[in-house]
Write an enzyme that holds these catalytic residues in place. Structure first.
Site, mmCIF file in Angstrom:
data_model
loop_
_atom_site.group_PDB
_atom_site.id
_atom_site.type_symbol
_atom_site.label_atom_id
_atom_site.label_comp_id
_atom_site.label_asym_id
_atom_site.label_seq_id
_atom_site.Cartn_x
_atom_site.Cartn_y
_atom_site.Cartn_z
ATOM 1 N N CYS A 2 1.370 6.242 2.577
ATOM 2 C CA CYS A 2 0.502 5.141 2.226
ATOM 3 C C CYS A 2 -0.945 5.512 2.478
ATOM 4 C CB CYS A 2 0.870 3.910 3.056
ATOM 5 S SG CYS A 2 2.637 3.510 3.031
ATOM 6 N N ARG A 50 0.512 0.270 0.347
ATOM 7 C CA ARG A 50 1.853 0.739 0.685
ATOM 8 C C ARG A 50 2.568 1.408 -0.486
ATOM 9 N NH1 ARG A 50 7.309 -2.722 2.325
ATOM 10 N NH2 ARG A 50 8.437 -0.963 3.255
ATOM 11 N N ILE A 53 9.044 3.310 0.835
ATOM 12 C CA ILE A 53 10.048 4.363 0.871
ATOM 13 C C ILE A 53 11.256 3.958 1.712
ATOM 14 C CG2 ILE A 53 10.503 6.766 1.527
ATOM 15 C CD1 ILE A 53 8.546 6.544 -0.787
ATOM 16 N N ASN A 79 0.533 5.683 8.034
ATOM 17 C CA ASN A 79 0.763 6.535 6.877
ATOM 18 C C ASN A 79 1.689 7.666 7.299
ATOM 19 O OD1 ASN A 79 0.570 8.145 4.546
ATOM 20 N ND2 ASN A 79 -1.342 9.083 5.232
ATOM 21 N N GLY A 80 2.814 7.814 6.619
ATOM 22 C CA GLY A 80 3.730 8.905 6.933
ATOM 23 C C GLY A 80 5.169 8.442 7.054
#
Length: 641
Positions: A2, A50, A53, A79-80
């Protein structure tokens, strides 16, 4: 995967900055086109884009979490991916009584921070850049993963601190912070030498990067306090005849486990495939978890040969469906301004462009891809790591004789066989090895830069890194340099930016905490041995990777810019770019034009030097001159704040 953005104000005026942050966040909508969001209190505004996932219907961000007595104590933007989030959630529930309202990995981060404090980052197995705001202590905690897979930019001024996944969004906020948008000429000189801007610098003097393996703590009105939590060590454990096979098996097992965890997703996962050992190993392990795995590669047609043939052969060998994205010189050139815009700072790696196109193609089929980045740095894969063997005889020479060898090499004409060997042999490792790239020597640098500063050398970047590896074997020291320079400055920047430009998540199973633990213990002769590189890794993968791939050279996505810049494909474009660029106050153009003509005439291969300068000129036109406006695809969505 993201895009996050935040503004921590110095004067409790966050409520008045919500629209500013929301608009600035829109600059990186490509990182997360599925869902935008903002949250604020008196001190801080958090913005988020976003790409869903895991736990797609929940785990919305900014995410609120807290213990039973204050269930919304913390606000997170992240993020990640955390690949051991299920294990962390289970441990926190069993040992701390933690409760969760989602099925995602975001809550695992916040709960871990609440119970374990800053040490929680050491327990996260994944790629991450996140920020947690504690509404009770009024403290911001921000962290990046150990290797720097995910980016985080910072800017602090009288108006507060801004932080985010992309610099272009921070450029929208630095006026609010009371900061200028001036160019950093020291960072420019580093870029020209290294082909990337080294951390923590950026080409804007007001904006820095939170370094890989570091976290920052910030309070309103104060500058960030930064702590490095990851210091990679190459603590060699020699092999014995009794343990040799066991050590190879250990590498295979930990890599297999890493790929299994990197396959965790609520969407389809594919894999990039170049045909070399690294990407083939990842794809071969991934197909065990997804028999319908799709692999992707990019290629160029040249002189009747296509690099795609190699990758297709590897895909067939492991049984994967394979898709090739062919790239023409025309579309390659046309895409460069857009690519530079996505990059934020220039990276002079021609492989950026095919990576951008193959990511574009992959996104039509999957939302996540695996890739082989990091294997060379961890297992000793670069050919230059063999250099200490070829220069071993020089190590036994007295210092005076080594200096004499250097003087002799200076008198030998360019292109004469042995000149480079003699020159490099006269230097110490610290003097000759800058990391896995160097495009300009001092003489050319002096000619090209209008305000050349010899004190702004590569040693600004490498000297403190070398100081931490004193006493290690030379290959380990070179790997250590590359972990801090080439890997996080080039390899991971292009991996993140080119895939995120296409709203595609890229995962790198080699860059995993547990994989690093087995890699850092390898002795010299298990990396460079038997005339090859990554020797131990190749032995470990004998039962995983097809035999025809095991000893194939690293391929990546090779780009024929050497031929194109000398021919009709790129010469006119390059000359026009140089002549039109408004960088005369920084660069001497005539030596650059001379280099272009030398290259076309075949006198010397200047392709990487030219590419370095061309990418900067295009960056300058976009971010400084503002005369070039890339045609960016609009990843628009309903704004829901």
């Amino acid at each position: 995967m993201c895009g996050l953005l935040g503004l921590l104000t110095s004067d409790e005026t966050a409520a008045g900055a919500v629209d500013l942050v929301a608009n600035a966040s829109h600059c990186m909508r490509h990182r997360g086109p599925d869902e935008p969001g903002t949250w604020n209190d008196a001190d801080i505004v958090l913005g988020f884009n976003r790409l869903s996932i895991i736990d797609i219907d929940h785990s919305h961000q900014p995410l609120r979490w807290g213990p039973p007595e204050n269930q919304e104590r913390y606000a997170l933007v992240f993020n990640g991916e955390i690949y051991n989030y299920l294990e962390i959630r289970a441990q926190l529930a069993a040992e701390e009584g933690a409760t969760f309202r989602t099925e995602g990995d975001g809550e695992a981060i916040v709960a871990a921070f609440h119970h374990w404090g800053p040490d929680a980052v050491r327990r996260l197995r994944g790629m991450f850049a996140f920020a947690i705001w504690d509404t009770e202590t009024r403290t911001l905690f921000a962290a990046r993963d150990p290797f720097g897979i995910k980016p985080m930019f910072l800017a602090t001024g009288p108006g507060g601190t801004a932080f985010g996944s992309e610099k272009k969004s921070l450029l929208e906020l630095i006026g609010r912070l009371g900061l200028p948008d001036t160019l950093d000429e020291r960072a420019l000189e580093h870029y020209v030498v290294l082909q990337y801007v080294p951390e923590p610098e950026s080409l804007h003097s007001s904006i820095r990067r939170l370094e890989s393996g570091s976290y920052a703590t910030v309070r309103p009105g104060s500058a960030p306090s930064i702590t490095r939590y990851f210091n990679p060590q190459f603590s060699v454990r020699p092999f014995t005849d009794a343990t040799r096979q066991k050590r190879y098996d250990e590498i295979a097992e930990v890599l297999s486990d890493s790929v299994a965890k990197h396959m965790r997703a609520d969407v389809t996962v594919g894999s990039f495939l170049s045909g070399g050992i690294d990407s083939t190993a990842i794809a071969a392990l991934a197909i065990q978890h997804n028999p319908d795995l799709i692999t992707f590669t990019a290629a160029f047609e040249r002189e009747g040969y296509s690099e795609a043939d190699v990758a297709a052969e590897s895909a067939a060998a492991i049984g994967a469906r394979h898709i090739v994205r062919m790239v023409t010189p025309e579309e390659y050139i046309a895409a460069i301004p857009e690519i530079i815009w996505y990059l934020d700072d220039p990276v002079a790696d021609p492989a950026l462009v095919p990576l951008y196109f193959v990511a574009q193609t992959a996104r039509e089929h999957v939302k996540v891809v695996l890739s082989g980045e990091g294997a060379d740095e961890l297992f000793g894969g670069y050919t230059i790591y063999k250099e200490p063997l070829s220069l071993k005889g020089f190590d036994r020479l007295p210092t005076a004789l080594r200096h004499l060898a250097g003087k002799v090499s200076d008198r030998i004409p360019e292109g004469t066989r042995g000149k480079s060997l003699l020159h490099r042999g006269s230097l110490t490792l610290e003097e000759r090895y800058y990391g896995n790239a160097r495009s300009f020597d001092d003489a050319r640098l002096r000619a090209v830069l209008r305000d050349y500063r010899p004190e702004w050398t590569h040693t600004d970047v490498t000297e403190p890194i070398y100081a931490r590896s004193d006493g290690w074997d030379p290959v380990a020291r070179m790997q250590h340099i590359d972990l801090y320079t080439w890997l996080r400055g080039d390899i991971l920047v292009k991996a993140d930016k080119m895939t995120m430009a296409n709203s595609l998540e890229l995962r790198v199973p080699f860059l995993d905490n547990e994989v690093f633990k087995v890699a850092e213990a390898l002795p010299f002769d298990e990396k460079i041995s038997h005339g090859t590189t990554k020797y131990a890794l190749r032995k470990a993968l004998e039962q995983i990777v097809p035999a025809h791939v095991l000893h194939r050279k690293k391929l990546g996505f090779p780009v024929p810019i050497r031929h194109w810049l000398a021919g009709p494909e790129m010469y006119d474009w390059a000359r026009e770019t140089i002549e039109k660029s408004q960088t005369d106050y920084l660069l001497n153009k005539q030596p650059i034009l001379d280099m272009l003509d030398e290259h076309r005439a075949g006198v010397v291969d200047n392709s990487r030097r030219l590419w370095t300068l061309l990418m900067f000129m295009i960056w300058h036109a976009i971010f400084v001159e503002k005369t070039l406006v890339p045609d960016i695809t609009d990843h628009s969505y309903p704004v829901r704040l």
